[in-house]
Design an enzyme around this catalytic site. Structure first.
Site, PDB file in Angstrom:
ATOM      1  N   ASN A  84      45.421   5.862  22.314  1.00  0.00           N
ATOM      2  CA  ASN A  84      45.555   6.481  20.993  1.00  0.00           C
ATOM      3  C   ASN A  84      46.767   7.405  20.937  1.00  0.00           C
ATOM      4  OD1 ASN A  84      43.251   5.164  20.206  1.00  0.00           O
ATOM      5  ND2 ASN A  84      41.961   6.978  20.127  1.00  0.00           N
ATOM      6  N   ARG A 415      44.213  -8.640  10.698  1.00  0.00           N
ATOM      7  CA  ARG A 415      44.229  -8.633  12.163  1.00  0.00           C
ATOM      8  C   ARG A 415      43.251  -9.688  12.658  1.00  0.00           C
ATOM      9  NH1 ARG A 415      47.021  -4.057  13.658  1.00  0.00           N
ATOM     10  NH2 ARG A 415      46.783  -2.217  12.330  1.00  0.00           N
ATOM     11  N   ARG A 445      50.334  -3.408  11.756  1.00  0.00           N
ATOM     12  CA  ARG A 445      51.031  -2.750  12.867  1.00  0.00           C
ATOM     13  C   ARG A 445      50.502  -3.175  14.229  1.00  0.00           C
ATOM     14  NH1 ARG A 445      50.743   2.901  11.692  1.00  0.00           N
ATOM     15  NH2 ARG A 445      52.571   2.620  10.383  1.00  0.00           N
ATOM     16  N   HIS A 475      45.701  -5.568   2.567  1.00  0.00           N
ATOM     17  CA  HIS A 475      44.699  -5.037   3.488  1.00  0.00           C
ATOM     18  C   HIS A 475      43.286  -5.449   3.089  1.00  0.00           C
ATOM     19  CE1 HIS A 475      42.556  -1.591   5.594  1.00  0.00           C
ATOM     20  NE2 HIS A 475      43.334  -2.052   6.547  1.00  0.00           N
ATOM     21  N   TYR A 508      33.389  -2.586  16.385  1.00  0.00           N
ATOM     22  CA  TYR A 508      33.558  -1.739  15.213  1.00  0.00           C
ATOM     23  C   TYR A 508      32.348  -1.883  14.296  1.00  0.00           C
ATOM     24  CZ  TYR A 508      38.637  -1.754  16.276  1.00  0.00           C
ATOM     25  OH  TYR A 508      39.868  -1.632  16.862  1.00  0.00           O
ATOM     26  N   ARG A 604      35.545   9.637  10.012  1.00  0.00           N
ATOM     27  CA  ARG A 604      35.718   9.465  11.450  1.00  0.00           C
ATOM     28  C   ARG A 604      36.943  10.193  11.994  1.00  0.00           C
ATOM     29  NH1 ARG A 604      37.849   3.963  12.703  1.00  0.00           N
ATOM     30  NH2 ARG A 604      39.849   5.031  12.794  1.00  0.00           N
ATOM     31  N   HIS A 632      33.872   2.244  11.378  1.00  0.00           N
ATOM     32  CA  HIS A 632      34.937   1.621  10.595  1.00  0.00           C
ATOM     33  C   HIS A 632      34.501   1.283   9.174  1.00  0.00           C
ATOM     34  CE1 HIS A 632      38.119  -1.579   9.895  1.00  0.00           C
ATOM     35  NE2 HIS A 632      38.827  -0.612  10.435  1.00  0.00           N
TER      36      HIS A 632
END
Length: 725
Positions: A84, A415, A445, A475, A508, A604, A632
């Site tokens: 992270n 993703r 990304r 997205h 997630y 979160r 998530h």
């Protein structure tokens, strides 16, 4: 661990009293008189986004000390902290440095200048990285040693182990390593982002008569950073491993024959890894991104990590090479590339040191052998991952690929893997002659390369591949299927809060809605039409979608609660998302709090809202849940005058999601499903094991059970939804 109930869901079979809201130690305070003249744009009402992001990473690091997690999972949290932080420096810190380089002193809602934020980041990051290595060396490695898992240091190698290391070095490392001496004809090399390297101090003359000086040793990227030792070389009952860096360090002198190595020190450079593509200068997005991917490996430096034994003059020399300042230097007591230890964790057979495995559950109405189309046509299906399986989503697409009645499939991919079941089904459908349209977001990304690969694979199969809208990342998580049934066309859709990725669906928390509701399906169809075609914004009946109606819709629903509160009626909202940073939404929540709305926020990560400010936000409570699974889900509950509404979304409460991305936010129209999600949210609100409460000063306070029964929301949901052994 006490298991909460609900009924959490209709299919859980569990019937325990509903948890009571706002009854914890940090419950909603009595309503105070609103500050009528309060300036809701006052910078003191906002936390800095980047510093809040850093606070989340610290909460992840704290999990390494939490003995309720299995030991190797605690190590995993420590390594996730490293991963992270890598991204934090590559993107967030790099962005602030770039802003300074451009002379841009503009501030966010919190009013802090980029230079001030960078200075505070440096202070906090230095403290926490030092603490991370202290936890590794003084807590986790000794605990692993007690469990007979050892990382052998050079000073502890036995004679037999030294011989094995020598053989490994000569057979695996020596043939692929390339030492680089530094002199006028050998300038300082261009090193790849986050690669492991050594700076070596030499004495003597080489074969060409050159005086010793400095050399750089890039560690071969093709080799693992942690290598397991053969069982016969390990102490009885032990599993042992050695770091590649130790092997190179031990035999560095062999790479410079006839010279004396006076010092060999690890270092690692983190570079700016953000990518920018100017929409006005790009005619082919895919080609432009391929070029940017190469440039990412060699962006400007933002952080230098060196082993703590590195002499000051060598550290200063490296800082000068990378044009960095002293505050960018991080000295570490151990390997500079901790993230690469993850490879060993996945390769050890020690099940008692990991979480117990579980089998995701299935809703009862998803009967074996029946068509998913029939099931969804009979009523909406809601899945809560990872507690419930992601397989029905994949199975629906697989069935659609083979069903002769299916005419068209449309899908967004943000993703996912090029060889995922989702992509395999899309390829099969396209090859089978169905109309397949896939909207792939190439700019997700760190997934750009994978997305370029899967785009090529889909195009080769005959699918229509589009890359969304140039200035807006796509997205939204949507699937749309058109099927002929009895001479009529029927529409089916999937809407989700997470990505179409089988692996992350096990890690997630996310919601998936499978629906044949005509209005919802038509809205999904219209959003796809808008993405693939051109024209004015289309009429969307039920969905909220960014960048058009989502922001104003959310503000309106928050304001609706405030109106009820001003009438003296009960008003309550629950927002659960990953980040809360968008100023206008924060101001709407402040106004709702001033009106007397009970605001429970489950955020979160980044949260720029300051709770507990008298007259402004004393009715707002913010908590962060950090545990086994990455939270998530983006779901929103509104009391709405006794007619509750529950919405799920692909979007966080961030500026980029509201105004610079294509997002969807969808209502749960089935009242039972909406009630079930509200029960899930209430479960998070009474968590006293993995819950961190945001304080008015920006710190987070870990909630403790005290005399109450311990309640873990994730364990509760796992018990309620997962398949029973």
């Amino acid at each position: 661990m006490q298991q909460l109930s609900g009924p959490i869901g209709e299919e859980s079979g569990v019937d325990i009293p509903t948890p009571r809201l706002n009854q914890t130690r940090a419950g909603i305070k009595p309503k105070a008189k609103p500050q009528a003249d309060a300036d809701l744009s006052d910078p003191s009402l906002y936390f800095n986004r980047e510093l809040s992001h850093l606070q989340f990473n610290i909460r992840v690091l704290e999990q390494a000390l939490d003995e309720s997690h299995p030991l190797l999972n605690r190590l995993m949290f420590l390594l996730i902290f490293s991963s992270n932080l890598d991204e934090f420096f590559e993107i967030r810190v790099a962005g602030l440095k770039h802003q300074l380089a451009l002379g841009d002193a503009s501030t966010g809602a919190d009013g802090r200048s980029p230079r001030a934020v960078l200075s505070e980041i440096s202070t906090i990051a230095h403290e926490q990285i030092e603490r991370q290595y202290q936890i590794l060396n003084e807590v986790l490695l000794p605990a692993l040693l007690e469990k007979k898992l050892r990382f052998r240091r050079r000073s502890d190698w036995t004679k037999a182990q030294r011989a094995w290391v020598r053989d490994y070095f000569e057979g695996e490392i020596m043939p692929v390593i390339s030492p680089i001496g530094l002199d006028p004809s050998h300038p300082f090399p261009r090193l790849v982002n986050k690669s492991l390297n050594f700076i070596v101090k030499l004495e003597g003359k080489d074969a060409f008569g050159r005086e010793g000086g400095l050399a750089i040793l890039p560690a071969p990227r093709s080799l693992p950073r942690v290598i397991k030792m053969p069982p016969e070389l390990c102490d009885e009952g032990f599993k042992e491993a050695v770091f590649l860096s130790s092997m190179i360090h031990a035999h560095a002198e062999e790479l410079f024959p006839g010279m004396t190595v006076r010092g060999c020190y690890q270092f690692r450079l983190t570079r700016n890894a953000d990518m920018s593509v100017d929409p006005e200068e790009v005619s082919d997005l895919a080609s432009a991104l391929r070029g940017e991917l190469l440039a990412r490996r060699y962006g400007s430096g933002v952080r230098l990590e060196v082993v703590d034994t590195c002499p000051e003059e060598l550290a200063t020399f490296l800082l000068k090479q990378f044009e960095l300042e002293e505050e960018d230097l991080y000295r570490v007591n151990g390997p500079v590339n901790l993230t690469r230890m993850m490879s060993l964790i996945g390769d050890v057979d020690l099940p008692d040191m990991f979480y117990r495995p579980f089998t995701p559950g299935f809703p009862k109405n998803l009967g074996k052998g029946s068509s998913l189309f029939d099931t969804i046509a009979a009523g909406d299906v809601l899945l809560h991952h990872p507690f419930q399986s992601f397989a029905p989503v994949e199975d629906l697409l697989s069935e659609a690929a083979r069903d002769p009645g299916v005419l068209a499939i449309k899908q967004t991919l943000y993703r996912t893997g090029a060889d995922s079941p989702i992509v395999n089904s899309l390829v099969e459908a396209a090859r089978g002659g169905k109309e397949v349209t896939v909207v792939i977001e190439l700019r997700a990304r760190f997934d750009e390369a994978d997305n370029l690969s899967l785009a090529s694979r889909l195009q080769e199969a005959g699918a229509i591949v589009i890359y969304g809208v140039m200035a807006y990342k796509t997205h939204a998580k949507m699937m749309h299927i058109v099927r002929r049934e009895k001479d009529k066309l029927r529409h089916y859709a999937h809407l989700g809060t997470g990505n179409y990725h089988s692996k992350t669906a096990r890690l997630y928390t996310d919601y998936s809605l499978l629906t044949a509701n005509p209005t919802l399906c038509e809205d999904v169809h219209q959003v796809f039409q808008q993405l693939s075609g051109m024209g004015r914004a289309r009429r969307i009946e039920t969905l909220l979608h960014a960048p058009f109606t989502l922001h104003e819709g959310l503000v309106a629903m928050i304001e609706r609660e405030a109106v009820e509160a001003r009438k003296g009626k009960r008003a309550h909202l629950i927002v659960k998302c990953n980040s809360l940073t968008e100023p206008k939404l924060i101001q709407a929540l402040y106004r709702a709090s001033q009106a007397g709305v009970e605001c429970d926020l489950i955020i979160r990560g980044q949260c720029c809202l300051r709770p507990g400010v008298p007259g402004v936000s004393e009715n707002i409570r913010v908590r962060s849940i950090v545990g086994r699974f990455l939270e998530h889900t983006r779901v929103f509950y509104f009391h709405n005058g006794g007619k509750p509404e529950v919405w799920a979304s692909s979007a966080d409460f961030m500026t980029r999601n509201m105004f610079h991305r294509v997002e969807t936010c969808f209502p749960l129209l089935d009242k039972k499903l909406a009630a079930r999600v509200r029960k899930d949210l209430e479960t998070y609100l009474v968590d006293n094991c993995q819950s961190w409460l945001l304080q008015p000063d920006g710190s987070y306070l870990k909630q403790q059970p005290g005399d109450a029964a311990p309640i873990s929301a994730q364990e509760t949901l796992l018990y309620a939804y997962a398949a029973k052994a």
